[in-house]
Write an enzyme that holds these catalytic residues in place. Structure first.
Site, short mmCIF file in Angstrom:
data_model
loop_
_atom_site.label_atom_id
_atom_site.label_comp_id
_atom_site.label_asym_id
_atom_site.label_seq_id
_atom_site.Cartn_x
_atom_site.Cartn_y
_atom_site.Cartn_z
N SER A 1 0.85 -1.20 0.00
CA SER A 1 0.00 0.00 0.00
C SER A 1 0.87 1.24 0.00
CB SER A 1 -0.91 0.01 1.23
OG SER A 1 -1.55 1.26 1.39
N TYR B 1 -1.84 -0.39 10.56
CA TYR B 1 -1.89 -0.77 9.15
C TYR B 1 -0.64 -0.29 8.40
CZ TYR B 1 -3.75 -1.11 4.36
OH TYR B 1 -3.94 -1.40 3.03
#
Length: 700
Positions: free
Chosen positions: A578, A591
């Site tokens: 990501s 995250y």
């Protein structure tokens, strides 16, 4: 409707209601008959056999009635035959070619002349079997390769056995390569034996016929049933089948385990010239054969029917490994097999050099297609899964033939020169040259985690569309089943599992090895997202992100590399990370940290595995809202809250914030993966950002 006749060895599939719908359309009925015959592999193999019918049509030039023969075209399969796959030829024009036929030495020139006899200009290419049907006068004809008939045809005293089973109601023609002259031999056989119901072709197969499609169908089934019954009455009567059991098979679970461990090693050895896709079966007929006393006698003889050895090569490779050998000792196992493969290749070279003609095509891949592992089963390797699976089906047919022939007499294979002349036939070579170009990812196998939906499914779709076999894995089995059902046969497989559990990850790779022979591409896309500020982030939040994203990637890489090393031709590992692993943003500590760990693991693995041609790279998505399961529920709400907007505004918000003002879709991420595994073949340790351009995520 209930069958009008019971058969024990073939399936009666004629549906009167379906046939009634087609009444009056003889071509449609011929196609229907073909399809139901091809649905039973005991009757004919995939792509094997041929069927035809003759109708009266208007000559397009004279307007007069003319007989037209409709026949399966070259390379077709009767089980799936449609109007597009047939050729329509003027029967009399085809027969008139007899006046210019110059004999066996000029057989091949006749094929081009078939085109001059076409009635339907949209015909499929006429096959080499065309004159075999054309020289016979019957309205409906079946040319089939039933195991029982080939057993009779391949028996040492085939002609006498034919007469014993059918008396004077069946003709017999000795082996001859299919072509115009064989058509003339069938015509002569019928003229010499008027009133027969069919003809047995020595070492080859069966011709049967009828006045209607149904009569032809019933004639075929009855003849096959009679041969099957004759064989069944003699199986094991004078001696045990295949001489009895010499080696007991392992229990099923142990067979599967051994096969999954060995398949990648075999795949590597079989791929010395071109990478191959594998198939494994432990069918009971295979186990009986490979565990028998007669294995050593029969396997080297090779197959008899041309359709069989064209798919399976002239003979199989029989492994000398013990069924319970320790296959975890990879180097030792590979070293023990190298000599067997080298010997097989050398024997194939000798076969080619001994039998080649002045105009023979160049030698083809000398590696085995069929590999027999006594006590475990059979592996087949070919350019794709369908071809490998069909090769296995054909060799099982060959086993059936050997079993039947040995029960009633003695099995005989085609002489090597005859087999070579079929395998390296210029017409067969021309057919191979007409095959479409292979796709970029043909011959490669990919495992995709998170493959049940969203980005993972989009990646799998892209890889499959470009020719790869895909193995989907996800934690939700129902979702996997639904995803897997979207692919055609021989493209995909699935294995439900938790990437945080090493045993379940290992089981996924075992499934891939059993289904396709190994693994070339590992894409770790499984994930979830939790967006919370530091004080709200729990230990559970932290652990699940680290486990699924980071530990899952570690397990997938570890198991994947083990398989790739067995194969010996490198591979690809792609992490779907990501933008958040590069960019610090609010409410994202757990995250973002996990994604950064994924990215650095990629760099570490790239550094370690590069010398082995195993490339490890990252694709960084950002803002994949539409179609991505990660944006469902709390994550989307958390990100919307962090940016002070509503959930409904997220797609537009993310599009506006990238430099290109583009919405990013799962398919865009899939394209990034494809670029890494199919195009950028000298890139490793890299990151591809698929985010529409985020300046703060630029890696340099």
């Amino acid at each position: 409707m209930e069958p009008t006749k019971t058969f024990n060895h073939v399936s009666y599939l004629w549906d009167e209601a379906k046939a009634a719908e087609l009444a009056g359309d003889e071509v449609a009925l011929f196609l229907y008959r073909s399809n139901i015959l091809g649905a039973d592999l005991r009757i004919t193999n995939y792509g094997g056999g041929n069927t035809s019918c003759k109708t009266i049509e208007k000559d397009v030039l004279t307007g007069e009635d003319a007989e037209v023969m409709w026949i399966k075209g070259s390379g077709g399969d009767i089980g799936t035959l449609t109007r597009k796959g047939i050729a329509g030829l003027y029967t009399e024009r085809l027969r008139s070619l007899k006046s210019i036929y110059r004999g066996l030495e000029h057989e091949d020139e006749m094929v081009a002349l078939f085109y001059h006899t076409l009635y339907d200009l949209e015909s499929a290419a006429p096959s080499i079997d065309t004159p075999l049907h054309g020289m016979l006068p019957f309205k409906h004809i079946d040319h089939l390769h039933p195991d029982a008939l080939i057993a009779v045809a391949a028996a040492k005293d085939s002609e006498a056995i034919t007469r014993e089973i059918w008396g004077d109601t069946m003709g017999w023609v000795p082996w001859q390569r299919p072509g115009f002259d064989l058509g003339l031999q069938l015509e002569k056989c019928l003229n010499d034996n008027p009133g027969i119901r069919g003809i047995v072709l020595g070492s080859h197969g069966l011709f049967t016929w009828g006045d209607t499609s149904y009569e032809c169908y019933m004639n075929s089934l009855e003849v096959i049933e009679q041969a099957s019954q004759y064989i069944e009455e003699r199986l094991g009567k004078d001696r045990p089948v295949f001489g009895g059991t010499a080696l007991e098979a392992l229990p099923e679970a142990d067979r599967k385990k051994q096969a999954s461990l060995l398949a990648p090693i075999l795949r590597g050895l079989c791929s010395s010239e071109k990478r191959m896709i594998g198939h494994f079966t432990d069918d009971e007929r295979v186990l009986q054969f490979v565990g028998s006393h007669d294995l050593a006698k029969l396997a080297p003889l090779g197959t008899s029917c041309p359709d069989h050895f064209l798919r399976t090569k002239i003979q199989p490779l029989v492994l000398s490994l013990a069924p319970d050998a320790d296959l975890t000792q990879v180097a030792e196992v590979r070293n023990s097999l190298v000599a067997s493969f080298e010997q097989y290749r050398q024997e194939y070279h000798n076969y080619y050099e001994t039998c080649k003609r002045d105009n023979s095509p160049a030698i083809r891949d000398p590696n085995p297609v069929v590999i027999l592992y006594p006590g475990v089963g059979m592996f087949t390797f070919a350019k794709n899964k369908q071809t490998a699976r069909v090769a296995a089906e054909f060799y099982i047919n060959a086993i059936n033939v050997m079993r039947g022939a040995e029960a009633i007499s003695e099995y005989t294979a085609l002489p090597r020169q005859e087999a070579f002349d079929i395998e390296y036939w210029l017409l067969e070579e021309a057919k191979l040259q007409r095959m479409p170009k292979e796709q970029p990812l043909s011959r490669r196998v990919a495992i995709v985690t998170g493959g049940g939906g969203g980005i993972g499914k989009a990646i799998a779709d892209k890889l499959a569309a470009e020719g790869a076999n895909v193995v989907l894995t996800d934690i939700v089995e129902d979702r996997l089943k639904e995803a897997n059902a979207t692919y055609k046969r021989d493209v995909s497989a699935y294995a439900a599992g938790d990437v945080t559990n090493p045993a379940e990850v290992e089981a996924t790779f075992e499934k891939a090895c059993l289904e396709f022979g190994g693994v070339d591409i590992v894409v770790h896309c499984a994930g979830l997202a939790i967006s919370k500020p530091l004080e709200e982030t729990t230990q559970k939040d932290w652990d699940i992100l680290q486990n699924v994203l980071v530990k899952g990637q570690f397990h997938m890489a570890q198991s994947g590399v083990a398989v790739m090393r067995k194969q010996g031709f490198g591979g690809d590992i792609v992490s779907i990370a990501s933008k958040n692993g590069l960019v610090a943003g609010p409410n994202n500590v757990a995250y973002g940290t996990a994604k950064a760990a994924q990215q650095h693991m990629v760099r570490l693995l790239a550094a370690e595995l590069g010398p082995e041609k195993i490339r490890v790279n990252t694709v960084n998505p950002d803002g994949v809202i539409v179609g991505s399961k990660i944006w469902e529920g709390a994550w989307a709400e958390g990100r919307a809250k962090a940016y002070g907007i509503s959930v409904e505004e997220l797609p537009a918000f993310y599009a506006k914030r990238n430099l290109m003002n583009e919405i990013i879709y799962p398919e865009d991420i899939a394209n990034g993966v494809f670029a890494l595994v199919a195009i950028l073949d000298k890139s490793t340790g890299n990151i591809i950002n698929v985010d529409g351009g985020m300046a703060n995520a630029f890696v340099r």
